[in-house]
Motif scaffolding. Sequence first.
Motif, PDB file in Angstrom:
ATOM      1  N   GLY A 129     135.613  25.037  47.701  1.00 22.35           N
ATOM      2  CA  GLY A 129     135.737  24.174  46.539  1.00 22.35           C
ATOM      3  C   GLY A 129     136.909  23.213  46.640  1.00 22.35           C
ATOM      4  O   GLY A 129     137.656  23.189  47.622  1.00 22.35           O
ATOM      5  N   PRO A 130     137.094  22.382  45.606  1.00 25.02           N
ATOM      6  CA  PRO A 130     138.173  21.393  45.610  1.00 25.02           C
ATOM      7  C   PRO A 130     139.545  22.067  45.618  1.00 25.02           C
ATOM      8  O   PRO A 130     139.778  23.034  44.901  1.00 25.02           O
ATOM      9  CB  PRO A 130     137.956  20.616  44.302  1.00 25.02           C
ATOM     10  N   VAL A 131     140.438  21.535  46.431  1.00 26.33           N
ATOM     11  CA  VAL A 131     141.805  22.038  46.524  1.00 26.33           C
ATOM     12  C   VAL A 131     142.745  20.843  46.643  1.00 26.33           C
ATOM     13  O   VAL A 131     142.421  19.854  47.289  1.00 26.33           O
ATOM     14  CB  VAL A 131     141.977  22.975  47.742  1.00 26.33           C
ATOM     15  N   LEU A 132     143.918  20.952  46.042  1.00 27.81           N
ATOM     16  CA  LEU A 132     144.876  19.851  46.025  1.00 27.81           C
ATOM     17  C   LEU A 132     145.612  19.723  47.355  1.00 27.81           C
ATOM     18  O   LEU A 132     145.667  20.662  48.150  1.00 27.81           O
ATOM     19  CB  LEU A 132     145.899  20.071  44.916  1.00 27.81           C
ATOM     20  N   THR A 133     146.185  18.556  47.558  1.00 27.68           N
ATOM     21  CA  THR A 133     147.152  18.331  48.628  1.00 27.68           C
ATOM     22  C   THR A 133     148.549  18.310  48.019  1.00 27.68           C
ATOM     23  O   THR A 133     148.755  17.733  46.953  1.00 27.68           O
ATOM     24  CB  THR A 133     146.879  17.001  49.348  1.00 27.68           C
ATOM     25  N   PHE A 134     149.481  18.961  48.690  1.00 31.39           N
ATOM     26  CA  PHE A 134     150.875  18.985  48.248  1.00 31.39           C
ATOM     27  C   PHE A 134     151.694  18.240  49.310  1.00 31.39           C
ATOM     28  O   PHE A 134     152.045  18.815  50.342  1.00 31.39           O
ATOM     29  CB  PHE A 134     151.356  20.428  48.102  1.00 31.39           C
ATOM     30  N   TRP A 135     151.952  16.960  49.068  1.00 32.09           N
ATOM     31  CA  TRP A 135     152.789  16.184  49.974  1.00 32.09           C
ATOM     32  C   TRP A 135     154.111  15.976  49.271  1.00 32.09           C
ATOM     33  O   TRP A 135     154.212  15.286  48.257  1.00 32.09           O
ATOM     34  CB  TRP A 135     152.135  14.852  50.324  1.00 32.09           C
ATOM     35  N   VAL A 175     151.955  14.582  60.820  1.00 32.06           N
ATOM     36  CA  VAL A 175     151.861  16.007  60.520  1.00 32.06           C
ATOM     37  C   VAL A 175     150.434  16.501  60.734  1.00 32.06           C
ATOM     38  O   VAL A 175     149.481  15.731  60.721  1.00 32.06           O
ATOM     39  CB  VAL A 175     152.282  16.315  59.060  1.00 32.06           C
ATOM     40  N   SER A 176     150.320  17.817  60.924  1.00 27.51           N
ATOM     41  CA  SER A 176     149.030  18.504  60.907  1.00 27.51           C
ATOM     42  C   SER A 176     148.880  19.184  59.553  1.00 27.51           C
ATOM     43  O   SER A 176     149.832  19.806  59.070  1.00 27.51           O
ATOM     44  CB  SER A 176     148.968  19.544  62.023  1.00 27.51           C
ATOM     45  N   LEU A 177     147.709  19.068  58.938  1.00 29.56           N
ATOM     46  CA  LEU A 177     147.498  19.653  57.616  1.00 29.56           C
ATOM     47  C   LEU A 177     146.980  21.085  57.720  1.00 29.56           C
ATOM     48  O   LEU A 177     146.036  21.366  58.466  1.00 29.56           O
ATOM     49  CB  LEU A 177     146.511  18.817  56.812  1.00 29.56           C
ATOM     50  N   VAL A 178     147.606  21.972  56.954  1.00 31.80           N
ATOM     51  CA  VAL A 178     147.141  23.339  56.775  1.00 31.80           C
ATOM     52  C   VAL A 178     147.269  23.663  55.289  1.00 31.80           C
ATOM     53  O   VAL A 178     147.935  22.943  54.546  1.00 31.80           O
ATOM     54  CB  VAL A 178     147.967  24.350  57.597  1.00 31.80           C
ATOM     55  N   LEU A 179     146.646  24.751  54.865  1.00 32.65           N
ATOM     56  CA  LEU A 179     146.858  25.205  53.497  1.00 32.65           C
ATOM     57  C   LEU A 179     148.222  25.866  53.426  1.00 32.65           C
ATOM     58  O   LEU A 179     148.462  26.891  54.068  1.00 32.65           O
ATOM     59  CB  LEU A 179     145.750  26.171  53.063  1.00 32.65           C
ATOM     60  N   GLY A 205     148.565  24.150  48.418  1.00 30.69           N
ATOM     61  CA  GLY A 205     147.816  22.933  48.715  1.00 30.69           C
ATOM     62  C   GLY A 205     148.021  22.540  50.161  1.00 30.69           C
ATOM     63  O   GLY A 205     148.890  23.076  50.861  1.00 30.69           O
ATOM     64  N   PHE A 206     147.225  21.584  50.623  1.00 33.30           N
ATOM     65  CA  PHE A 206     147.324  21.147  52.010  1.00 33.30           C
ATOM     66  C   PHE A 206     148.641  20.407  52.242  1.00 33.30           C
ATOM     67  O   PHE A 206     149.033  19.546  51.462  1.00 33.30           O
ATOM     68  CB  PHE A 206     146.133  20.269  52.375  1.00 33.30           C
ATOM     69  N   ASN A 207     149.293  20.763  53.359  1.00 33.55           N
ATOM     70  CA  ASN A 207     150.635  20.269  53.618  1.00 33.55           C
ATOM     71  C   ASN A 207     150.943  20.474  55.102  1.00 33.55           C
ATOM     72  O   ASN A 207     150.153  21.087  55.831  1.00 33.55           O
ATOM     73  CB  ASN A 207     151.640  21.036  52.748  1.00 33.55           C
ATOM     74  N   SER A 208     152.082  20.007  55.539  1.00 30.10           N
ATOM     75  CA  SER A 208     152.576  20.294  56.883  1.00 30.10           C
ATOM     76  C   SER A 208     153.085  21.731  56.948  1.00 30.10           C
ATOM     77  O   SER A 208     153.734  22.212  56.006  1.00 30.10           O
ATOM     78  CB  SER A 208     153.726  19.348  57.234  1.00 30.10           C
ATOM     79  N   PRO A 209     152.852  22.434  58.063  1.00 25.09           N
ATOM     80  CA  PRO A 209     153.439  23.774  58.212  1.00 25.09           C
ATOM     81  C   PRO A 209     154.950  23.772  58.078  1.00 25.09           C
ATOM     82  O   PRO A 209     155.542  24.775  57.660  1.00 25.09           O
ATOM     83  CB  PRO A 209     153.028  24.190  59.631  1.00 25.09           C
TER      84      PRO A 209
END
Length: 295
Positions: A129-135, A175-179, A205-209
């Motif tokens: 399902g939908p998940v946010l990105t945290f930048w 960056v590489s995106l991960v949860l 949320g999706f972000n850099s490790p």
Amino acid sequence: MSKIVDTAIAKARALPCWATVTPTIEQLGGGITNINLKVQDGERAYVVRFGEDIPEHGVMRFNELAISQAAAATGISPGVHHVEPGVLVLDFVEAPALDGPDLHDADTLIEATKLIRRTHDEVTQALRGPVLTFWVFHVLRDYAGFLRQNGSAHVAKLDALKAEASALERAVGPVSLVLGHNDLLPANILRGADQLWLIDWEYGGFNSPLFDLGGLATNCELPAEAERLMLKTYFGTDPDPGLMRSYGAMKCASLLRETMWSMVSEITSDIDFDYAAYTQDNLARYRQAHSEYHS
């Protein structure tokens, strides 16, 4: 006990998910965003988390639920027992929270780092399902706008902090995106009998490790040698100068985010917590880290 907690206990008692008529309820310590309660329902125990969406912090409960479910499916977090608007009921695990000094032990740090790596690898794959990105740099820009619009006492600091944040964003690079968990306070890592657990996904949320790694390091005040051990454990090799530059910039950004989070919370939060003192502490730590990064 505050009126807010009394109200939360009454709401928890009225939830339809209990097997017994009169479950035992007590407030859990920790948490400076939500009210958390422990409910003993017969032989089983649960945690009830109360919290509405908090748009100024990018906290959306549909997102927290999706990630909590994925983390539970991978065995990284306790299971989800019941959900309704503003309420999340989780299985209670008998496991004390870590504190900063615990992560100064090399074995514990390695175990926690492996948990972070599992999170990034496995929860990312389990999500639905939908998940946010945290930048974090978007978060910082948004915080600055909110603080200006709401007449924060910290407005005079914002231009300089935004300029520093922009320079840090450039320094982080691609960056590489991960949860990501994105709130790696040691209190969000629990030591169970046979594993570590990771809890509280409201900022997930999706972000850099690097944000989780930098956040863990700053929240635990890891010395430089421990940071290198953490990075080597995560990446499987000694960090090179390029990684250290990116990591150092993200570590600074993590501290700045905690600082500006607290500035916003000074205005908005009803929780009984000294946010002003928390702001000053984190601002001093950010300035120290930023100075060291550029030395």
